[in-house]
Write an enzyme that holds these catalytic residues in place. Structure first.
Site, PDB file in Angstrom:
ATOM      1  N   LYS A 122      43.995  38.165  -9.140  1.00 36.98           N
ATOM      2  CA  LYS A 122      42.815  38.801 -10.072  1.00 36.98           C
ATOM      3  C   LYS A 122      43.808  39.390 -11.231  1.00 36.98           C
ATOM      4  O   LYS A 122      44.982  39.708 -11.023  1.00 36.98           O
ATOM      5  CB  LYS A 122      42.021  39.786  -9.455  1.00 36.98           C
ATOM      6  CG  LYS A 122      40.972  39.923 -10.411  1.00 36.98           C
ATOM      7  CD  LYS A 122      39.801  39.103  -9.764  1.00 36.98           C
ATOM      8  CE  LYS A 122      38.662  39.253 -10.685  1.00 36.98           C
ATOM      9  NZ  LYS A 122      37.225  38.203  -9.981  1.00 36.98           N
ATOM     10  N   ASP A 162      35.939  37.010 -15.920  1.00 36.95           N
ATOM     11  CA  ASP A 162      35.161  37.694 -14.994  1.00 36.95           C
ATOM     12  C   ASP A 162      34.213  38.575 -15.979  1.00 36.95           C
ATOM     13  O   ASP A 162      34.138  38.337 -17.097  1.00 36.95           O
ATOM     14  CB  ASP A 162      36.201  38.408 -14.196  1.00 36.95           C
ATOM     15  CG  ASP A 162      35.475  39.400 -13.056  1.00 36.95           C
ATOM     16  OD1 ASP A 162      34.859  38.940 -11.999  1.00 36.95           O
ATOM     17  OD2 ASP A 162      35.497  40.743 -13.194  1.00 36.95           O
TER      18      ASP A 162
HETATM   19  P1  NDP Z   1      29.684  39.952 -17.906  1.00 34.73           P
HETATM   20  O1  NDP Z   1      30.782  40.547 -18.778  1.00 34.73           O
HETATM   21  O2  NDP Z   1      29.090  38.334 -18.448  1.00 34.73           O
HETATM   22  O3  NDP Z   1      28.533  40.760 -17.631  1.00 34.73           O
HETATM   23  C1  NDP Z   1      28.730  41.818 -17.165  1.00 34.73           C
HETATM   24  C2  NDP Z   1      27.552  42.537 -17.047  1.00 34.73           C
HETATM   25  O4  NDP Z   1      27.369  43.772 -16.125  1.00 34.73           O
HETATM   26  C3  NDP Z   1      26.790  43.075 -18.298  1.00 34.73           C
HETATM   27  O5  NDP Z   1      25.747  43.235 -18.507  1.00 34.73           O
HETATM   28  C4  NDP Z   1      27.534  44.426 -18.387  1.00 34.73           C
HETATM   29  O6  NDP Z   1      26.979  45.502 -19.370  1.00 34.73           O
HETATM   30  C5  NDP Z   1      27.024  44.876 -16.983  1.00 34.73           C
HETATM   31  N1  NDP Z   1      28.235  46.083 -16.648  1.00 34.73           N
HETATM   32  C6  NDP Z   1      29.694  45.750 -16.557  1.00 34.73           C
HETATM   33  N2  NDP Z   1      30.314  46.830 -16.249  1.00 34.73           N
HETATM   34  C7  NDP Z   1      29.179  47.732 -16.038  1.00 34.73           C
HETATM   35  C8  NDP Z   1      29.397  49.258 -15.536  1.00 34.73           C
HETATM   36  N3  NDP Z   1      30.397  49.879 -15.241  1.00 34.73           N
HETATM   37  N4  NDP Z   1      27.928  49.841 -15.342  1.00 34.73           N
HETATM   38  C9  NDP Z   1      26.761  49.073 -15.510  1.00 34.73           C
HETATM   39  N5  NDP Z   1      26.799  48.031 -15.898  1.00 34.73           N
HETATM   40  C10 NDP Z   1      27.800  46.998 -16.175  1.00 34.73           C
HETATM   41  O7  NDP Z   1      30.520  39.386 -16.280  1.00 34.73           O
HETATM   42  P2  NDP Z   1      29.736  38.754 -14.964  1.00 34.73           P
HETATM   43  O8  NDP Z   1      28.487  38.421 -15.176  1.00 34.73           O
HETATM   44  O9  NDP Z   1      30.714  37.578 -15.138  1.00 34.73           O
HETATM   45  O10 NDP Z   1      30.253  39.666 -14.045  1.00 34.73           O
HETATM   46  C11 NDP Z   1      29.367  40.450 -13.272  1.00 34.73           C
HETATM   47  C12 NDP Z   1      29.804  40.788 -11.900  1.00 34.73           C
HETATM   48  O11 NDP Z   1      29.905  39.516 -11.219  1.00 34.73           O
HETATM   49  C13 NDP Z   1      31.251  41.273 -11.730  1.00 34.73           C
HETATM   50  O12 NDP Z   1      31.310  42.137 -10.696  1.00 34.73           O
HETATM   51  C14 NDP Z   1      32.303  40.180 -11.511  1.00 34.73           C
HETATM   52  O13 NDP Z   1      33.512  40.306 -10.740  1.00 34.73           O
HETATM   53  C15 NDP Z   1      31.341  39.338 -10.585  1.00 34.73           C
HETATM   54  N6  NDP Z   1      31.606  37.976 -10.617  1.00 34.73           N
HETATM   55  C16 NDP Z   1      31.602  37.141 -11.785  1.00 34.73           C
HETATM   56  C17 NDP Z   1      31.896  35.891 -11.597  1.00 34.73           C
HETATM   57  C18 NDP Z   1      32.123  34.761 -12.698  1.00 34.73           C
HETATM   58  O14 NDP Z   1      32.273  33.676 -12.519  1.00 34.73           O
HETATM   59  N7  NDP Z   1      32.044  35.220 -14.016  1.00 34.73           N
HETATM   60  C19 NDP Z   1      32.261  35.051 -10.137  1.00 34.73           C
HETATM   61  C20 NDP Z   1      32.025  36.281  -8.986  1.00 34.73           C
HETATM   62  C21 NDP Z   1      31.707  37.146  -9.151  1.00 34.73           C
HETATM   63  P3  NDP Z   1      27.545  45.649 -20.715  1.00 34.73           P
HETATM   64  O15 NDP Z   1      27.155  44.761 -21.655  1.00 34.73           O
HETATM   65  O16 NDP Z   1      27.106  47.244 -21.259  1.00 34.73           O
HETATM   66  O17 NDP Z   1      29.035  45.989 -20.229  1.00 34.73           O
HETATM   67  O1  2IT Z   2      35.031  37.062  -8.815  1.00 30.25           O
HETATM   68  C1  2IT Z   2      35.202  35.746  -8.880  1.00 30.25           C
HETATM   69  O2  2IT Z   2      34.777  35.122  -8.079  1.00 30.25           O
HETATM   70  C2  2IT Z   2      35.549  35.118 -10.207  1.00 30.25           C
HETATM   71  N1  2IT Z   2      35.399  36.182 -11.406  1.00 30.25           N
HETATM   72  C3  2IT Z   2      35.583  33.872 -10.587  1.00 30.25           C
HETATM   73  C4  2IT Z   2      37.303  33.752 -10.182  1.00 30.25           C
HETATM   74  C5  2IT Z   2      37.495  31.940 -10.770  1.00 30.25           C
HETATM   75  O3  2IT Z   2      38.641  31.643 -10.680  1.00 30.25           O
HETATM   76  O4  2IT Z   2      36.389  30.969 -11.129  1.00 30.25           O
END
Ligand code: NDP
Ligand code: 2IT
Length: 449
Positions: A122, A162
């Protein structure tokens, strides 16, 4: 498991998120260590909590006003027993070594559960993309890659997105890697479709979470049809969780960002979801605007210092935390249970605190832990790597079918491991045990390295 926690907390006292992640796994795998004394003898636990390598670097860049800005960045290369380091990059002001180590630790077991050949890693930076122009984001990404390129490669370490890293950022990062190395290769996943990306990668995490929830419900002969769902976040994971829930006939009544949330008693429709996608991905606006556009919905601003999050205090059957770590505490979990929630599938990484998880498990909630439930994203990243190696692209159905198979398989693996170790239906134990065993068996085979 105090022994390993003593070691971890003494070595790195200021890393609470990392301690939290280690402690959960260490608790779950106690019976595995008792049954397999060779694991203790080979000090697998002591080794698995220590990253193979951590890279920290300075990222200087020039903003649109001509001022020099300096950010800090990291790549945690956690474990390569099963394949090249693999895991996302996070750009958010909260990023520090504790958060990235927890994420890399979780990623190692998650990737093992996918059955694809990927180690765990990561990375990211305390850079805040909010309010930055595209040019500023590009200059930051280029400076970031000017250092990271030395440490990554398609057979070494393959980053992805992420929080704060989506299609735009992956494009800038890939472009600069290619320029520096003079090599067009699958060094990142989540690439654009016309330059090496995979169909379904943007959708994969959210779709996968919903497939996992459907599998959990099927064990009770139920489906998602007609179920009311609470979703937090409004980014990549929240959007595609919502999309698949709609396809499965569920009703989604909340979405959020870090400032507040919307409650829409009529439900988020496909049309409203398209507005959210445009709002968040193109205009980069705030979720507040949803309630300004759709009068049936209300917006609730979140205040800092609240002891619970009111988003989790509505009548619902399912909850899909999809924003960030520790967004559901024990009080939130109690509210969810009180309001009828029977299924919690974690889209975000570690969104539930340990005492929140206890509330779910003690109340018979079907609880899908992040390292299992959100593994669909990295799974399709793995499939993107496969397609890049073959220099071929699969069609949508091919990738989606493989994603569904992988999520079904992860669900069964967790269920079987939980059963085998005497905690039936405890998906958290099942995921920790099955992921751990796969990684440590490979470590044992490969000697002390
Ligand atoms: P994005 O940046 O696309 O979206 C994040 C969302 O979460 C936004 O709505 C953001 O709001 C909100 N957010 C972020 N930080 C905070 C906080 N501290 N408090 C409240 N709201 C918050 O990210 P993702 O959708 O990709 O990721 C969301 C979660 O999913 C994370 O935990 C990530 O690690 C996990 N994840 C992502 C994967 C992926 O493929 N993208 C895979 C597996 C897990 P704002 O716009 O205000 O920042
Ligand atoms: O938390 C996760 O699994 C991710 N942000 C995706 C990682 C990846 O390599 O696709």
């Amino acid at each position: 498991m105090t022994e390993i926690m003593d070691i971890v907390t003494a070595r790195d006292p200021g890393q609470p998120e990392f301690h939290q992640a280690v402690s959960e796994v260490a608790e779950s795998i106690k019976p595995v260590l008792d049954k397999n004394p060779e694991y203790r003898q080979a000090k697998v636990l002591e080794r698995i909590v220590e990253p193979e390598r951590i890279i920290q670097f300075r990222v200087p860049w020039v903003d649109d006003k001509g001022e020099v800005q300096v950010n800090r960045a990291f790549r945690i290369e956690m474990n390569s027993a099963l394949g090249p380091y693999k895991g996302g990059l996070r750009f958010h002001p909260s990023v520090n070594i504790s958060i990235l180590k927890f994420l890399a630790f979780e990623q190692t077991f998650k990737n093992a559960l996918t059955t694809l050949p990927m180690g765990g890693g990561k990375g990211g930076s305390d850079f805040d993309p909010k309010g930055k122009s595209d040019n500023e984001v590009m200059r930051f990404c280029q400076s970031f890659m000017a250092e990271l390129y030395r440490h990554i490669g398609p057979n070494t370490d393959v980053p992805a997105g992420d929080i704060g890293v989506g299609a735009r950022e992956i494009g800038y990062l890939f472009g600069f890697y290619k320029k520096l190395r003079n090599e067009f290769t699958g060094v990142l996943t989540g690439k654009g479709l016309n330059w090496g990306g995979s169909l379904i990668r943007p959708e994969a995490t959210g779709y996968g979470v919903v497939y996992y929830a459907a599998e959990m419900l099927a064990t009770r002969n139920e489906t998602l049809e007609g179920k009311t769902c609470l979703v937090s976040g409004s980014g990549n994971v929240a959007q595609y969780t919502t999309e698949k829930l709609l396809e499965f006939g569920a009703k989604i009544v909340t979405l959020s960002d870090s400032n507040g949330y919307i409650y829409d008693p009529e439900g988020v429709s496909q049309e409203k979801l398209e507005f959210v996608k445009m709002l968040k991905n193109v205009r980069r606006g705030r979720i507040k605007e949803y309630a300004e556009k759709y009068s049936g919905a209300e917006y609730v601003a979140l205040e800092s210092g609240q002891d619970h999050n009111p988003l989790w205090d509505y009548q619902a059957h399912c909850a899909f935390p999809s924003a960030t770590e520790n967004e559901i505490n024990a009080l939130d979990a109690q509210n969810l249970v009180k309001n009828g929630v029977k299924v919690v599938a974690e889209g975000a990484n570690m969104p539930t605190t340990p005492d929140g998880i206890d509330v779910f498990l003690n109340n018979g909630v079907l609880f899908g832990p992040s390292k299992a439930a959100n593994a669909g994203g990295v799974s399709v990243s793995g499939l993107e790597m496969t397609q890049n190696s073959m220099r071929l692209g699969w069609n949508r159905d091919e990738v989606d079918n493989r994603l569904q198979m992988i999520m079904k398989n992860i669900h069964k693996t967790c269920l079987d491991a939980a059963e085998e170790y005497g905690t039936p239906q405890n998906y958290m134990n099942g995921a920790n045990i099955a992921g751990f065993v796969k990684v440590v068996d490979a470590m044992l085979d490969q000697g002390v390295v």
